[in-house]
Write a protein that holds these residues in place. Structure first.
Motif, PDB file in Angstrom:
ATOM      1  N   LYS A   1      14.672 -22.416   7.859  1.00  0.00           N
ATOM      2  CA  LYS A   1      13.731 -23.304   7.178  1.00  0.00           C
ATOM      3  C   LYS A   1      12.377 -22.646   6.940  1.00  0.00           C
ATOM      4  O   LYS A   1      11.669 -22.997   5.987  1.00  0.00           O
ATOM      5  CB  LYS A   1      13.538 -24.589   7.990  1.00  0.00           C
ATOM      6  N   VAL A   2      12.009 -21.742   7.818  1.00  0.00           N
ATOM      7  CA  VAL A   2      10.705 -21.068   7.716  1.00  0.00           C
ATOM      8  C   VAL A   2      10.980 -19.564   7.656  1.00  0.00           C
ATOM      9  O   VAL A   2      11.163 -18.921   8.689  1.00  0.00           O
ATOM     10  CB  VAL A   2       9.798 -21.400   8.907  1.00  0.00           C
ATOM     11  N   PRO A   3      11.031 -18.972   6.463  1.00  0.00           N
ATOM     12  CA  PRO A   3      11.401 -17.553   6.323  1.00  0.00           C
ATOM     13  C   PRO A   3      10.365 -16.614   6.938  1.00  0.00           C
ATOM     14  O   PRO A   3       9.261 -17.010   7.319  1.00  0.00           O
ATOM     15  CB  PRO A   3      11.488 -17.371   4.801  1.00  0.00           C
ATOM     16  N   SER A   4      10.726 -15.354   7.001  1.00  0.00           N
ATOM     17  CA  SER A   4       9.854 -14.319   7.553  1.00  0.00           C
ATOM     18  C   SER A   4       8.703 -14.006   6.603  1.00  0.00           C
ATOM     19  O   SER A   4       8.726 -14.355   5.419  1.00  0.00           O
ATOM     20  CB  SER A   4      10.667 -13.051   7.823  1.00  0.00           C
ATOM     21  N   GLN A   5       7.692 -13.333   7.142  1.00  0.00           N
ATOM     22  CA  GLN A   5       6.576 -12.848   6.341  1.00  0.00           C
ATOM     23  C   GLN A   5       6.874 -11.413   5.883  1.00  0.00           C
ATOM     24  O   GLN A   5       7.561 -10.665   6.576  1.00  0.00           O
ATOM     25  CB  GLN A   5       5.283 -12.834   7.159  1.00  0.00           C
ATOM     26  N   SER A   6       6.306 -11.057   4.750  1.00  0.00           N
ATOM     27  CA  SER A   6       6.464  -9.679   4.273  1.00  0.00           C
ATOM     28  C   SER A   6       5.211  -9.263   3.519  1.00  0.00           C
ATOM     29  O   SER A   6       4.428 -10.110   3.068  1.00  0.00           O
ATOM     30  CB  SER A   6       7.695  -9.545   3.373  1.00  0.00           C
ATOM     31  N   SER A   7       5.026  -7.964   3.390  1.00  0.00           N
ATOM     32  CA  SER A   7       3.856  -7.456   2.670  1.00  0.00           C
ATOM     33  C   SER A   7       4.139  -6.054   2.163  1.00  0.00           C
ATOM     34  O   SER A   7       5.036  -5.358   2.649  1.00  0.00           O
ATOM     35  CB  SER A   7       2.619  -7.432   3.576  1.00  0.00           C
ATOM     36  N   TRP A   8       3.371  -5.662   1.178  1.00  0.00           N
ATOM     37  CA  TRP A   8       3.292  -4.257   0.793  1.00  0.00           C
ATOM     38  C   TRP A   8       1.827  -3.909   0.607  1.00  0.00           C
ATOM     39  O   TRP A   8       1.019  -4.747   0.243  1.00  0.00           O
ATOM     40  CB  TRP A   8       4.113  -3.948  -0.455  1.00  0.00           C
ATOM     41  N   GLN A   9       1.499  -2.673   0.925  1.00  0.00           N
ATOM     42  CA  GLN A   9       0.110  -2.226   0.858  1.00  0.00           C
ATOM     43  C   GLN A   9       0.056  -0.813   0.300  1.00  0.00           C
ATOM     44  O   GLN A   9       0.823   0.058   0.714  1.00  0.00           O
ATOM     45  CB  GLN A   9      -0.545  -2.253   2.242  1.00  0.00           C
ATOM     46  N   ALA A  10      -0.836  -0.614  -0.644  1.00  0.00           N
ATOM     47  CA  ALA A  10      -1.106   0.716  -1.193  1.00  0.00           C
ATOM     48  C   ALA A  10      -2.563   1.059  -0.926  1.00  0.00           C
ATOM     49  O   ALA A  10      -3.443   0.199  -1.039  1.00  0.00           O
ATOM     50  CB  ALA A  10      -0.813   0.755  -2.690  1.00  0.00           C
ATOM     51  N   ALA A  11      -2.808   2.311  -0.573  1.00  0.00           N
ATOM     52  CA  ALA A  11      -4.172   2.736  -0.257  1.00  0.00           C
ATOM     53  C   ALA A  11      -4.375   4.169  -0.710  1.00  0.00           C
ATOM     54  O   ALA A  11      -3.433   4.964  -0.780  1.00  0.00           O
ATOM     55  CB  ALA A  11      -4.451   2.603   1.241  1.00  0.00           C
ATOM     56  N   GLY A  12      -5.613   4.498  -1.029  1.00  0.00           N
ATOM     57  CA  GLY A  12      -5.966   5.860  -1.415  1.00  0.00           C
ATOM     58  C   GLY A  12      -7.417   6.126  -1.090  1.00  0.00           C
ATOM     59  O   GLY A  12      -8.235   5.195  -1.035  1.00  0.00           O
ATOM     60  N   GLY A  13      -7.754   7.394  -0.859  1.00  0.00           N
ATOM     61  CA  GLY A  13      -9.145   7.690  -0.540  1.00  0.00           C
ATOM     62  C   GLY A  13      -9.414   9.162  -0.340  1.00  0.00           C
ATOM     63  O   GLY A  13      -8.516  10.008  -0.411  1.00  0.00           O
ATOM     64  N   LEU A  14     -10.679   9.470  -0.071  1.00  0.00           N
ATOM     65  CA  LEU A  14     -11.152  10.833   0.167  1.00  0.00           C
ATOM     66  C   LEU A  14     -11.631  10.960   1.597  1.00  0.00           C
ATOM     67  O   LEU A  14     -12.180  10.017   2.177  1.00  0.00           O
ATOM     68  CB  LEU A  14     -12.293  11.175  -0.794  1.00  0.00           C
ATOM     69  N   ALA A  15     -11.420  12.144   2.186  1.00  0.00           N
ATOM     70  CA  ALA A  15     -11.894  12.445   3.535  1.00  0.00           C
ATOM     71  C   ALA A  15     -12.531  13.817   3.530  1.00  0.00           C
ATOM     72  O   ALA A  15     -12.029  14.752   2.889  1.00  0.00           O
ATOM     73  CB  ALA A  15     -10.741  12.398   4.533  1.00  0.00           C
ATOM     74  N   THR A  16     -13.653  13.964   4.245  1.00  0.00           N
ATOM     75  CA  THR A  16     -14.349  15.246   4.265  1.00  0.00           C
ATOM     76  C   THR A  16     -15.154  15.392   5.548  1.00  0.00           C
ATOM     77  O   THR A  16     -15.479  14.393   6.219  1.00  0.00           O
ATOM     78  CB  THR A  16     -15.300  15.381   3.056  1.00  0.00           C
ATOM     79  N   SER A  17     -15.470  16.628   5.903  1.00  0.00           N
ATOM     80  CA  SER A  17     -16.371  16.938   7.009  1.00  0.00           C
ATOM     81  C   SER A  17     -17.620  17.584   6.436  1.00  0.00           C
ATOM     82  O   SER A  17     -17.535  18.438   5.548  1.00  0.00           O
ATOM     83  CB  SER A  17     -15.712  17.886   8.012  1.00  0.00           C
ATOM     84  N   LEU A  18     -18.785  17.175   6.943  1.00  0.00           N
ATOM     85  CA  LEU A  18     -20.050  17.633   6.387  1.00  0.00           C
ATOM     86  C   LEU A  18     -20.943  18.216   7.476  1.00  0.00           C
ATOM     87  O   LEU A  18     -20.773  17.927   8.663  1.00  0.00           O
ATOM     88  CB  LEU A  18     -20.779  16.475   5.704  1.00  0.00           C
ATOM     89  N   TRP A  19     -21.901  19.021   7.033  1.00  0.00           N
ATOM     90  CA  TRP A  19     -22.939  19.569   7.892  1.00  0.00           C
ATOM     91  C   TRP A  19     -22.343  20.222   9.141  1.00  0.00           C
ATOM     92  O   TRP A  19     -22.545  19.773  10.259  1.00  0.00           O
ATOM     93  CB  TRP A  19     -23.962  18.497   8.255  1.00  0.00           C
TER      94      TRP A  19
END
Length: 822
Positions: A556-574
């Motif tokens: 009667k109460v189905p499961s939850q589901s999701s999809w997620q997409a992510a993107g980004g930049l990473a850097t080290s400074l100084w």
């Protein structure tokens, strides 16, 4: 078609694993260096430490048990191991056979913290994204409410993580709810992680070794939740010598003790924490009420862990956690003397208790220098109990009569689980993890008992919802691999079979994340994940009380589901002093549930016989935003700046007219600034400043007369005091008196707060002591905890006018605590 695709995925995974094994076996000129990276002083295993060969520029990362494996060509090796806050360990030798080695790292002294091994893996070199490791030592330096150091509240300062109400330990990660966070203590799920109605978490920082938060790009080994994984590991205990530490604060004290049972082979750690609020509240409440009332509250935690090394290949771990909260109120009123005609006695007892029990037994085995396994058996329990007792005695017709009644409510969840995990290192460019996990869940959504005994009249009633038994079995495989020096990826799949009643469901969840090195100091990262969750949380209250119900997915109460997409930049400074990451994400959720309008579990769930009849199903969620994290981990001054810009919406066909509405914790802007500075080994200071857009709540925008409340606004002479969150949750006729301008259509005031702390440390003959002085909410910002409507009386017009009022909880609060090590 889908079944065929699922089958092909598994075939490809098995084929790849076999192929990798053949590659490793067919190269006789390669040998494997394997072993552990440890703390030189305590023997504690270091998780995610780097092991790197300077000559071939190849390396490995230790797993959750400090184990590493690195396969190299025969010949000279220049091995370096590094870990944040530790001196690098370096050794040179000729590799001409498989070699087992333990790399022991010493902790930096304060004047050495600027020295950093160049081989330490930087943020732009890591494949994982949306993942944050928070050092325990950094958490312990932060100022805290009433001086109680809290892991969850430190996590709330990270971008993408929103707190709940003022001062509470709620975690709302990238648009998800608190039930969508997988919180693991030594690999075992905890279902309720708060004390004192949500103001403190159950984690005692003195007993912990590492804290890792995953917000997206989930590796295939994690499953069962949609929004985040908080992976917390306990210390193993000092294997070389005995030592202890503890603290005394305003509301609680704690003590930890660890050391060897068999030096070099067996160690232990035990840690306990308890509040003593009840020791003050009970005598004070009795004195104020002249003995009629006694009020008490306390919580306690107990952590314990034992580990034993049988050989270089076998280790055994046994860990426990026990935690409980108890809130009780007793009232007793006596009139006259017993036997007199006017004698009466009434006694009332109220008690709320909740807590977790957890146990884990695990066996590590090294099958070969390239293959490591971990076999674990676990038990976890969360239980809530509410009880009300009433006893009365009175004289009637010269006869002493008595009556009694009680009300009791119990709910909870229990898990028994077994899992087998493997780490396989065929070649330096591949790190393969695979395993199987099976969990038996027993859900008790609610049992309501009532008994009344009054003379010849007796009523004995027990109302129960259906107990659900479910089995959740999962398989996973993932490969963290590198192609060249600029591209790496983690590709995997998580497969689950879920059984409830006679229903069986199957879910395939692909996971992928990658890192593309754009320059030597900057990389682009991306990820895509699918998640399924077969468990729901029915929330009865918005003020942190532990009366939420864990329930399973059913037909009667189905499961939850999701999809997620992510993107980004990473850097080290100084010169690598600063790590900077910018990420954007989009998440879509389906199968969400909520209580139907005008009801909750107590106003329908028990009477209906099942919670399934009082919830709306098929809800959808949408969350997207951007996150910025600038972090400094090295030097005398450390800290971070985290900023989140986000949107978070919900939609149910039967709620809010079917229109999309903002989630309660849809906060457009969240900013946190955290700074810690060590002047020398004796004095350090820390400060945090947070700012957030106000929560979205539902408030009435007008009223209309009904037969029962036509003079609610005008001739009501009581000047009623009705908090919206409580009234709307308990009284079904509230919407008949007021009408709303859309669900969550009102914004609370923006939230901001400054906390400050000073640590004064001194070395002593017996060890070390530290005085901590803190100020919570230093400039006394009266942030809103809740809103309510009150009828204010106007003496000129002799009428009452409804006014919106703000309830604030925490003004400026100073604190002091004393901690010690011996």
């Amino acid at each position: 078609m889908k079944q065929t695709q699922h089958f092909l995925c598994l075939i490809l995974a098995c084929t790849f694993l076999t192929f990798s094994q053949r590659i490793a076996a067919q190269n006789p000129q390669r040998f494997t260096i394997s072993g552990y990276v440890t703390d030189a002083e305590t023997g504690e295993k270091l998780i995610t430490a780097t092991v790197y060969d300077n000559l071939t520029k190849q390396g490995s990362i230790t797993n959750d048990y400090g184990f590493f494996s690195l396969t190299l060509k025969s010949g000279p090796v220049e091995l370096v191991s590094s870990f944040s806050g530790y001196k690098p360990f370096q050794t040179r030798f000729v590799l001409n056979q498989d070699t087992t080695i333990t790399l022991s790292l010493g902790i930096f002294a304060l004047e050495e913290v600027e020295i950093v091994a160049e081989e330490e893996e930087r943020i732009e070199q890591k494949t994982e994204m949306s993942t944050i490791d928070v050092p325990i030592q950094q958490i312990r330096k932060l100022p805290a409410l009433l001086g109680e150091v809290d892991v969850i509240k430190a996590i709330q300062l990270m971008p993408g993580v929103k707190s709940g109400s003022e001062g509470t330990t709620g975690m709302y990660v990238r648009g998800g709810g608190p039930d969508q966070n997988l919180i693991l203590l030594d690999g075992v799920p905890l279902y309720y992680v708060s004390h004192l109605g949500g103001f403190f978490s159950v984690f005692n920082a003195d007993a912990l070794s590492s804290v890792k938060l995953v917000k997206g790009g989930f590796p295939a080994r994690y499953g069962g939740r949609l929004s985040s994984v908080l992976d917390i590991r306990m210390k193993e205990g000092n294997i070389n010598k005995f030592e202890g530490e503890g603290s005394i604060g305003l509301i609680s004290s704690k003590l930890s003790f660890q050391g060897p049972i068999i030096k070099g082979k067996t160690s232990f750690i035990v840690s306990g924490r308890r509040t003593y609020f009840d020791l003050f509240s009970r005598p004070i409440s009795k004195a104020v009420s002249k003995g009629n009332t006694s009020f008490g509250y306390y919580f306690h935690d107990f952590n314990a862990k034992v580990n034993h090394t049988f050989s270089d290949k076998d280790r055994l771990y046994l860990s426990f956690y026990l935690g409980d909260d108890n809130l009780d109120l007793k009232e007793k009123y006596i009139a006259g003397k017993k036997g007199d005609a006017n004698y009466s006695s009434n006694e009332f007892k109220n008690r709320i208790g909740w807590g977790n029990d957890l146990a884990a037994l695990r066996w590590n085995h090294i099958w070969s220098p390239r293959l490591f396994s971990n076999l674990t058996a676990t038990y976890s329990k969360y239980e809530l109990g509410i009880r009300y007792d009433e006893k009365s005695e009175f004289m009637q017709n010269d006869t002493l009569r008595s009556s009694s009644s009680f009300f009791e409510y119990i709910s909870g969840i229990r898990d028994w689980a077994a899992k087998l995990d493997f780490d396989f290192y065929p070649v330096p460019s591949h790190d393969i993890k695979f395993g199987i996990n099976s969990t038996f869940h027993k859900f008790t959504p609610g049992s309501l008992g009532y008994r009344e005994n009054s003379g010849s009249t007796q009523i004995d009633t027990t109302l129960k919802t259906k107990i659900h038994n479910t089995i959740e079995t999962s398989l996973y495989i993932e490969d963290n691999f590198q192609i060249g020096r600029r591209f790496s990826a983690n590709i995997g799949v998580h497969a689950v079979n879920y059984q409830v009643s006679e229903q069986s469901l199957f879910s395939i969840q692909p996971r992928a994340s990658f890192r593309l090195q754009l320059t030597d100091k900057m990389s682009f990262k991306g990820s895509y994940v699918q998640m399924t969750q077969f468990i729901h949380l029915l929330t009865n209250s918005t003020v942190g009380l532990p009366i939420d119900l864990w329930v399973p997915a059913t037909d009667k109460v189905p499961s939850q589901s999701s999809w997620q997409a992510a993107g980004g930049l990473a850097t080290s400074l100084w010169e690598d002093q600063f790590e900077v990451s910018v990420e954007g994400y989009y998440k879509k959720m389906e199968g969400l549930i909520a209580f139907k309008e005008g009801t909750n579990f107590f106003l329908g769930g028990i009477n209906e016989g099942t919670w399934e009849n009082i919830v709306e199903t098929g809800g959808q969620g949408e969350a997207y935003g951007a996150e910025l994290l600038v972090q400094k981990k090295k030097g005398k001054t450390t800290g971070w700046i985290g900023y989140t810009l986000s949107w978070n919406f919900r939609q149910f066909d039967e709620l809010n007219g079917g229109l999309k509405f903002p989630d309660r914790y849809d906060r457009r802007h969240d900013l946190s600034v955290v700074v810690s500075h060590a002047f020398n080994e004796r004095i350090s200071v820390a400060g945090t400043w947070v700012f957030g857009t106000g929560n979205a709540i539902t408030l009435p925008s007008g009223n209309y007369a009904t037969l029962e409340n036509w003079d609610f606004w005008g001739n009501n002479n009581t000047g009623s005091f009705e908090p919206i969150s409580i009234s709307s949750a308990l009284w079904g006729d509230f919407s008949a008196r007021l009408y709303e301008n859309g669900r969550n259509g009102f914004r609370m005031e923006p939230y901001h707060r400054l906390d400050l702390g000073v640590n004064l440390t001194k070395k002593t003959k017996w060890g070390e002591r530290t005085w901590n002085f803190g100020i919570y909410n230093a400039y006394n910002r009266l942030n809103p905890f809740a809103y309510y409507i009150r009828n204010d009386y106007d003496s000129n017009t002799q009428t009452y006018t409804p006014k919106l009022k703000k309830l604030s909880l925490f003004p400026v609060i100073p604190s002091v605590s004393y901690s010690f090590k011996f």
